[in-house]
Write an enzyme that holds these catalytic residues in place. Structure first.
Site, PDB file in Angstrom:
ATOM      1  N   GLU A   1      24.346 -10.706  16.817  1.00  0.00           N
ATOM      2  CA  GLU A   1      23.103 -11.421  16.220  1.00  0.00           C
ATOM      3  C   GLU A   1      21.941 -10.814  17.245  1.00  0.00           C
ATOM      4  O   GLU A   1      21.682 -11.403  18.299  1.00  0.00           O
ATOM      5  CB  GLU A   1      23.372 -12.867  16.414  1.00  0.00           C
ATOM      6  CG  GLU A   1      24.588 -13.395  15.287  1.00  0.00           C
ATOM      7  CD  GLU A   1      23.865 -13.185  14.147  1.00  0.00           C
ATOM      8  OE1 GLU A   1      22.980 -12.915  13.587  1.00  0.00           O
ATOM      9  OE2 GLU A   1      24.942 -13.721  13.013  1.00  0.00           O
TER      10      GLU A   1
ATOM     11  N   CYS B   1      15.078 -16.243  17.423  1.00  0.00           N
ATOM     12  CA  CYS B   1      15.265 -14.946  16.926  1.00  0.00           C
ATOM     13  C   CYS B   1      14.665 -14.720  15.530  1.00  0.00           C
ATOM     14  O   CYS B   1      14.164 -14.020  14.922  1.00  0.00           O
ATOM     15  CB  CYS B   1      16.801 -14.566  16.624  1.00  0.00           C
ATOM     16  SG  CYS B   1      17.760 -16.208  16.012  1.00  0.00           S
TER      17      CYS B   1
END
Ligand code: NAD
Length: 471
Positions: free
Chosen positions: A243, A277
């Site tokens: 990720e 993110c």
């Protein structure tokens, strides 16, 4: 100051050396973290291997119960964890800060504990019976970043152990303390060695990603580190969930009510001080509403209380560390001569006494693709705004980036917003909101934002290998 300890095979393990973890609001020590050596990592992996022999054969129900008990332990210590998190990470206690993160950790643990992976019968007739089993991989190495240390640890650990794996987690050296305490609490209800925590500098990471006894790496962090991990893990053919970084675009159509969307745009971009993110990192606004949307956004942002996270009235804290503060400062300094600064923009002078890594909320209009603040991930409290005339051109510009984590479309016309969403090259698209992840919906990046997904059944499956039995 009493140092924290590593957690290996259910025991608190001291180290010869410790290091200071800084409180980003004060630049004073938040705590003393243990500095693991390579031998500690070996011990932790051995412990996880031993524990795996029995953990993998436990019933799914027993592992689900263990995960629920973890949720209870976190709940019982929620305020303690939130206070520690604010001290080492900097985020506010209130709002979308530490208490919210701990609440999310509980919710994710409870939801994930309800998942199950029954055997599937693929064929059952005169010719054959074909059964598909999902089997645990073995020892999972988890490597986490500093922005949401607790939530991301939960995202890695809970599905891994529910699927029958055991874990060695290595948090970021910027924020290791809450993870150590979290793993300590987990060990109150788990068999020894199922979850182990080692802390050290970045050198420990490559030792994990190259280790032959780790079967899978789950990594959340920057794209640059993700690429190194991918390469280093090839030799041992590890399973991998990556990720990585994002540079999410939001596209605002001309039919919006600027006042109505200002709050959603603000939190989409500035949640966790932009250190998220899947935050909104580039905003493309149609020329018809460009000035009005910019104005309403700035108006909303001006009211936002920024300060130390321990102040209950604060909603946005400091940047977490000096390295990130410098990245943000550099991108803003680069953008200012070309853009129009609508809010903030003054890079704080850090000479003199330590004041914390506070960066003013900054909004810069009239930038373009090709400007570094648009092309690169800022990961801080700064948002560039780009004007567009033609929607197809806006979509092309939004997609013109190596990242593909999230994106959003803002419009009253949901059909048109869905059409645009389908053209966006990213793993998640939100309509009239940004970054709203949830435990039942797979989340992951396309292009260079990563490999694989987390959450839901699809995320859980990533902690397994498939075995097919033919009879
Ligand atoms: P980072 O890549 O610098 O560090 C992340 C972790 O990797 C730390 O624990 C670090 O010690 C470790 N590490 C460093 N070098 C390593 C190596 N060579 N091998 C193995 N491990 C190594 O990232 P960061 O600065 O902590 O986090 C910010 C980044 O994380 C941003 O780019 C952000 O977008 C990304 N992020 C992504 C997601 C997502 O779900 N996609 C979520 C949060 C953060």
């Amino acid at each position: 100051m009493e140092p924290f300890r590593l957690i290996i095979y259910g025991k608190k393990v001291p180290t010869k050396q410790c290091f200071e973890v800084l409180n980003p609001a004060t630049e004073k020590p938040a705590g003393l973290a243990p500095l693991a050596e390579a031998s500690h990592l070996e011990d932790a992996i051995r412990a996880a291997k031993v524990a795996h022999r029995t953990w993998k054969d436990e019933t799914e129900r027993k592992r689900q119960t263990a995960c629920r008990k973890i949720a209870e332990r976190i709940e019982a210590h929620a305020e303690e964890l939130a206070q520690l998190l604010t001290t080492e990470q900097g985020k506010p206690l209130g709002g979308l800060g530490s208490r919210w993160e701990i609440g999310g950790a509980i919710a994710w643990t409870q939801y994930t504990a309800s998942l199950s992976m029954p055997m599937k019968v693929l064929q059952d007739n005169n010719e054959a019976r074909v059964e598909l089993y999902r089997k645990p991989i073995g020892v999972v190495g988890s490597i986490t970043p500093w922005n949401f240390p607790v939530l991301i640890a939960i995202w890695h650990i809970i599905p891994a152990i529910l699927a029958g794996n055991t874990v060695v987690i290595k948090p970021s050296p910027y924020t290791p303390l809450t993870t150590l305490r979290l793993v300590e609490l987990m060990n109150e209800v788990l068999p020894r060695g199922v979850v182990n925590c080692i802390v050290g500098d970045d050198d420990l990471g490559p030792l994990m990603t190259g280790h032959q006894d780790i079967g899978k790496i789950v990594f959340t962090g920057s794209s640059a580190t993700g690429k190194k991990i991918y390469a280093n893990a090839a030799e041992t053919m590890k399973r991998m969930t990556l990720e990585l970084g994002g540079n999410d675009a939001g596209i605002v159509l001309p039919d919006v009510d600027p006042k109505q969307i200002a709050e959603g745009l603000f939190w989409g971009a500035f949640i966790n001080g932009g250190q998220t993110c899947a935050a909104l990192k580039r905003l493309y606004v149609h020329e018809d509403v460009y000035e009005d949307v910019s104005e309403e956004l700035v108006k909303f942002a001006r009211k936002m209380p920024v300060g130390p996270g321990t102040d209950e009235s604060v909603l946005v804290g400091p940047v977490q560390n000096l390295r990130q503060f410098e990245i943000v400062s550099d991108l803003v300094s680069d953008a200012k001569p070309r853009g129009r600064v609508l809010l903030g923009g003054d890079v704080p002078n850090r000479e003199g006494k330590k004041k914390g890594y506070f960066f003013p909320l900054t909004i810069i209009a009239d930038l373009e693709n090709g400007d570094r603040l648009v092309d690169e991930e800022q990961f801080g409290p700064v948002l560039p705004i780009i004007r567009y005339r033609d929607i197809e051109d806006a979509i092309e510009k939004a997609n013109d980036n190596p990242n593909g984590l999230g994106g959003s479309v803002w419009s009253r016309d949901i059909t048109e917003a869905r059409r645009i969403a389908s053209k966006m090259e990213c793993g998640s698209v939100w309509i009239n909101k940004h970054g709203m992840i949830q435990p039942n919906a797979p989340f992951g990046g396309v292009k260079q934002s990563g490999l694989g997904v987390e959450f839901g059944e699809e995320g859980l499956a990533e902690y397994t290998d498939i075995q097919v039995v033919f009879s």
